[in-house]
Write a protein that holds these residues in place. Structure first.
Motif, PDB file in Angstrom:
ATOM      1  N   THR A 134       0.805  -1.228   0.000  1.00 38.59           N
ATOM      2  CA  THR A 134       0.000   0.000   0.000  1.00 38.59           C
ATOM      3  C   THR A 134       0.840   1.281   0.000  1.00 38.59           C
ATOM      4  N   GLN A 258      -0.533   1.556  -9.296  1.00 41.20           N
ATOM      5  CA  GLN A 258      -1.727   2.331  -9.654  1.00 41.20           C
ATOM      6  C   GLN A 258      -1.395   3.801  -9.356  1.00 41.20           C
ATOM      7  N   ARG A 262      -8.802   4.236  -9.849  1.00 47.25           N
ATOM      8  CA  ARG A 262      -8.995   2.979  -9.083  1.00 47.25           C
ATOM      9  C   ARG A 262      -9.379   1.891 -10.078  1.00 47.25           C
ATOM     10  N   LYS A 263      -8.813   0.738  -9.891  1.00 44.55           N
ATOM     11  CA  LYS A 263      -9.086  -0.329 -10.866  1.00 44.55           C
ATOM     12  C   LYS A 263      -9.470  -1.615 -10.155  1.00 44.55           C
ATOM     13  N   GLN A 264     -10.535  -2.223 -10.671  1.00 41.87           N
ATOM     14  CA  GLN A 264     -10.938  -3.510 -10.105  1.00 41.87           C
ATOM     15  C   GLN A 264     -10.306  -4.639 -10.913  1.00 41.87           C
ATOM     16  N   THR A 283      -9.904  -4.344  -5.407  1.00 42.64           N
ATOM     17  CA  THR A 283      -9.672  -3.028  -6.028  1.00 42.64           C
ATOM     18  C   THR A 283      -8.269  -2.547  -5.658  1.00 42.64           C
ATOM     19  N   GLU A 285      -6.078   0.702  -5.199  1.00 47.85           N
ATOM     20  CA  GLU A 285      -6.310   2.129  -4.977  1.00 47.85           C
ATOM     21  C   GLU A 285      -5.096   2.933  -5.442  1.00 47.85           C
ATOM     22  N   PRO A 286      -5.290   4.249  -5.676  1.00 47.66           N
ATOM     23  CA  PRO A 286      -4.150   5.068  -6.113  1.00 47.66           C
ATOM     24  C   PRO A 286      -2.982   4.963  -5.124  1.00 47.66           C
ATOM     25  N   GLU A 288      -1.106   2.347  -4.699  1.00 50.54           N
ATOM     26  CA  GLU A 288      -0.795   0.962  -4.313  1.00 50.54           C
ATOM     27  C   GLU A 288      -0.082   0.222  -5.457  1.00 50.54           C
ATOM     28  N   SER A 309      -7.627   6.021 -15.045  1.00 49.69           N
ATOM     29  CA  SER A 309      -6.646   5.117 -14.436  1.00 49.69           C
ATOM     30  C   SER A 309      -5.346   5.165 -15.233  1.00 49.69           C
TER      31      SER A 309
END
Ligand SMILES: O=C(O)CCC(=O)C(=O)O
Length: 317
Positions: A134, A258, A262-264, A283, A285-286, A288, A309
């Protein structure tokens, strides 16, 4: 006796023809020149010769596919610039060997690590357990600088020299067939108010990779002995878009940071393990960094509502 033999022969022919038509269907999707296809005789046969005929066809097809692979290999290893048959990127997965399902049994979620160390991460670095770190982009200039216009200016202005690797470009459903198309799209589309788009590409020139790497660093948690190629991957696009379900055939493990948006991710076990393993969804997060073995997990992505993204990533050995 003869009738029985003929029956067996006919059965075998049917089987061979079925297999052949499957292979031909695959070849069709590989866009093999129709001249070669027209040379294949798929007519029925009445004698033992038909078995030999079917075998010849199989051998021909196998040689053709082998040639295509050999060429693909030579192409990536020795910088030749043309191929007898250019295989689409995804087709390698058609010929992958079956997985040992211990790769995914018991893997039920992504693991999140913060303030980790290379020693702790070593546990996962070459495993099939997906991990998100993270806090690994904390001091990266990319977080502040990377946006659509950064890349548009970068690719318009940077002087690129000798080609060191095969360049990859994925247009997905965008209809943008090259980086030139991407960076000449109109302002509205670039700002995500026009037709949706999502694209990905690898860097291709040493100068390009070096220039971009001034904006990010080697993730601090990678094992000290891990090395990266001079090739990085960038994926960029708007909400609702992403990569379709596929499995990679790249050389090594990879990380993906990332940078914004945010990307799943959805990870699916290989088809042969569908009954023993589970799908995983999470997901990123920005800020990470995701580490996942994309050569073994099938994966698809979808950008979540909000910002565009942008990710940057690389393989490591
Ligand atoms: O980041 C994405 O949207 C796709 C990434 C991907 O498919 C890959 O790394 O193989």
């Amino acid at each position: 006796m003869n009738t029985e033999r003929t029956k067996i022969c006919e059965k075998r022919i049917k089987l061979a023809e079925l297999k052949l038509s499957k292979i031909l269907h695959k070849i069709d999707t590989l866009k093999v020149d129709s001249y070669f296809i027209s040379r294949l005789d798929t007519s029925g046969c009445k004698t033992n010769n038909c078995i030999r005929g079917a075998n010849k066809k199989h051998i021909f097809v196998v040689i053709l596919v082998a040639l295509a692979f050999a060429c693909r290999w030579i192409y990536s290893e020795s910088l030749l610039t043309g191929c007898f048959v250019q295989l689409p990127y995804d087709t390698k997965s058609l010929f992958r060997s079956p997985e040992d399902c211990s790769m995914c049994v018991g893997v039920t979620d992504v693991i999140r690590l913060t303030n980790t160390s290379a020693e702790e991460f070593e546990l996962y670095a070459y495993s099939t357990q997906p991990v998100i770190v993270t806090d690994a982009t904390d001091n990266w200039k990319a977080v502040e600088h990377f946006n659509f216009h950064f890349f548009a200016n970068f690719y318009r202005s940077v002087k690129l020299g000798r080609r060191i690797n095969e360049c990859f470009y994925f247009s997905y459903k965008s209809g943008l067939m090259s980086l030139d198309d991407v960076f000449s799209m109109d302002e509205a589309r670039a700002n995500l108010s026009g037709d949706p788009w999502y694209v990905g590409w690898s860097t291709c020139y040493e100068e390009e990779t070096r220039a971009l790497r001034q904006y990010y660093a080697r993730p601090y948690f990678l094992p000290p002995s891990a090395e990266s190629d001079m090739l990085d991957w960038i994926f960029m696009g708007g909400p609702g878009q992403g990569a379709h379900m596929h499995v990679d055939s790249v050389r090594h493990m990879s990380w993906q940071a990332q940078i914004r948006g945010r990307k799943q991710w959805q990870l699916a076990p290989p088809p042969e393990c569908l009954y023993s393993c589970r799908w995983i969804s999470f997901t990123v997060e920005p800020g990470e960094i995701l580490v996942v073995d994309t050569n073994r997990w099938y994966h698809q992505t979808s950008v979540l509502p909000g910002d565009m993204s942008i990710t940057i990533g690389a393989e490591y050995d």
